[in-house]
Design a protein around this motif. Structure first.
Motif, PDB file in Angstrom:
ATOM      1  N   ASN A 105       0.800  -1.230   0.000  1.00 35.97           N
ATOM      2  CA  ASN A 105       0.000   0.000   0.000  1.00 35.97           C
ATOM      3  C   ASN A 105       0.834   1.283   0.000  1.00 35.97           C
ATOM      4  OD1 ASN A 105      -2.398  -1.509   0.027  1.00 35.97           O
ATOM      5  ND2 ASN A 105      -2.324  -1.667   2.249  1.00 35.97           N
ATOM      6  N   GLY A 106       1.771   1.361  -0.924  1.00 33.15           N
ATOM      7  CA  GLY A 106       2.553   2.586  -1.078  1.00 33.15           C
ATOM      8  C   GLY A 106       3.787   2.681  -0.207  1.00 33.15           C
ATOM      9  N   GLU A 137      -0.648   1.456  -9.086  1.00 32.11           N
ATOM     10  CA  GLU A 137      -1.453   0.337  -9.586  1.00 32.11           C
ATOM     11  C   GLU A 137      -1.229  -0.936  -8.767  1.00 32.11           C
ATOM     12  OE1 GLU A 137      -1.282  -0.213 -13.943  1.00 32.11           O
ATOM     13  OE2 GLU A 137       0.029   1.550 -13.932  1.00 32.11           O
ATOM     14  N   VAL A 138      -0.270  -0.892  -7.846  1.00 28.59           N
ATOM     15  CA  VAL A 138       0.156  -2.087  -7.111  1.00 28.59           C
ATOM     16  C   VAL A 138      -0.213  -1.946  -5.642  1.00 28.59           C
ATOM     17  CG1 VAL A 138       2.186  -3.406  -6.401  1.00 28.59           C
ATOM     18  CG2 VAL A 138       2.057  -2.465  -8.720  1.00 28.59           C
ATOM     19  N   GLN A 139      -0.765  -3.015  -5.085  1.00 24.58           N
ATOM     20  CA  GLN A 139      -1.070  -3.038  -3.649  1.00 24.58           C
ATOM     21  C   GLN A 139       0.072  -3.664  -2.859  1.00 24.58           C
ATOM     22  OE1 GLN A 139      -3.767  -1.591  -2.212  1.00 24.58           O
ATOM     23  NE2 GLN A 139      -4.110  -0.852  -4.282  1.00 24.58           N
ATOM     24  N   ALA A 140       0.694  -4.714  -3.421  1.00 26.71           N
ATOM     25  CA  ALA A 140       1.739  -5.421  -2.685  1.00 26.71           C
ATOM     26  C   ALA A 140       2.727  -6.072  -3.644  1.00 26.71           C
ATOM     27  CB  ALA A 140       1.118  -6.481  -1.781  1.00 26.71           C
ATOM     28  N   GLN A 153      -2.092  -6.560  -7.613  1.00 26.93           N
ATOM     29  CA  GLN A 153      -2.877  -5.339  -7.792  1.00 26.93           C
ATOM     30  C   GLN A 153      -4.253  -5.588  -7.203  1.00 26.93           C
ATOM     31  OE1 GLN A 153      -2.582  -5.211 -12.100  1.00 26.93           O
ATOM     32  NE2 GLN A 153      -4.749  -5.599 -12.248  1.00 26.93           N
ATOM     33  N   GLY A 154      -4.933  -4.560  -6.837  1.00 23.81           N
ATOM     34  CA  GLY A 154      -6.222  -4.734  -6.183  1.00 23.81           C
ATOM     35  C   GLY A 154      -6.024  -5.164  -4.745  1.00 23.81           C
TER      36      GLY A 154
END
Length: 169
Positions: A105-106, A137-140, A153-154
């Motif tokens: 998450n960033g 666009e990336v969560q992890a 993603q998501g």
């Protein structure tokens, strides 16, 4: 350097063909799991099989039967290790590493990245390899047990259930 005798050519072709057929036979009876790349141990077995095949082909000191025995031993050991790993959590933890969360998450998880000897540039490369133009666009990003990086993603959902992290997921 560029010489080959007829007898060595015939030996290489004959032994090469038979060793290849023998390897395919052993791989078929051992199952699909033998050549997976789920962790470093699997990679070592795959490389060892290739090295053994090369030795059988090129070394006159190694007979075909010795090479086939080496194939059988490597595959049997890999089968035994995975058999035990599936049935014993402690043995599984002993031979396999855990996936590690590198980015969430960033936020780059710098302590984990240092421990795993991964830098931000390598994480960014993994993101680009997945066709993503931005970390937004990336969560992890997860360092998997085989050394590859998974880009999620998501919402990660339960795919991060067994991933080790010091950060609360």
């Amino acid at each position: 350097m560029f010489e080959i005798t007829l007898s060595s050519f015939i030996r290489i072709v004959t032994v090469g063909f038979l060793a290849y057929v023998g390897l395919i036979f052993f791989l078929r009876i051992s199952g699909k799991r033998t050549l997976t790349k789920l962790n470093a141990f699997d990679l070592v077995v795959t490389v060892a099989l290739g090295s053994t095949l090369a030795t059988i082909l090129l070394s006159k000191d190694v007979s075909l039967l010795e090479g086939l025995t080496a194939f059988a031993l490597l595959i049997a050991m890999q089968y035994a290790m995975t058999f035990l790993a599936v049935r014993s959590n402690s043995f599984n933890k002993f031979i396999k590493s855990e996936p590690r969360l590198l980015y969430l998450n960033g936020t780059f998880l710098e302590d984990t990245m240092k421990k795993e000897r991964i830098n931000e540039v390598e994480v960014l490369q993994a993101v680009r390899n997945q066709g993503k133009g931005s970390l937004e666009e990336v969560q992890a990003v997860v360092l998997e047990t085989d050394g590859s990086m998974s880009v999620i993603q998501g919402e990660p959902g339960n795919t991060l259930a067994n991933v080790q992290s010091k950060k609360k997921i």
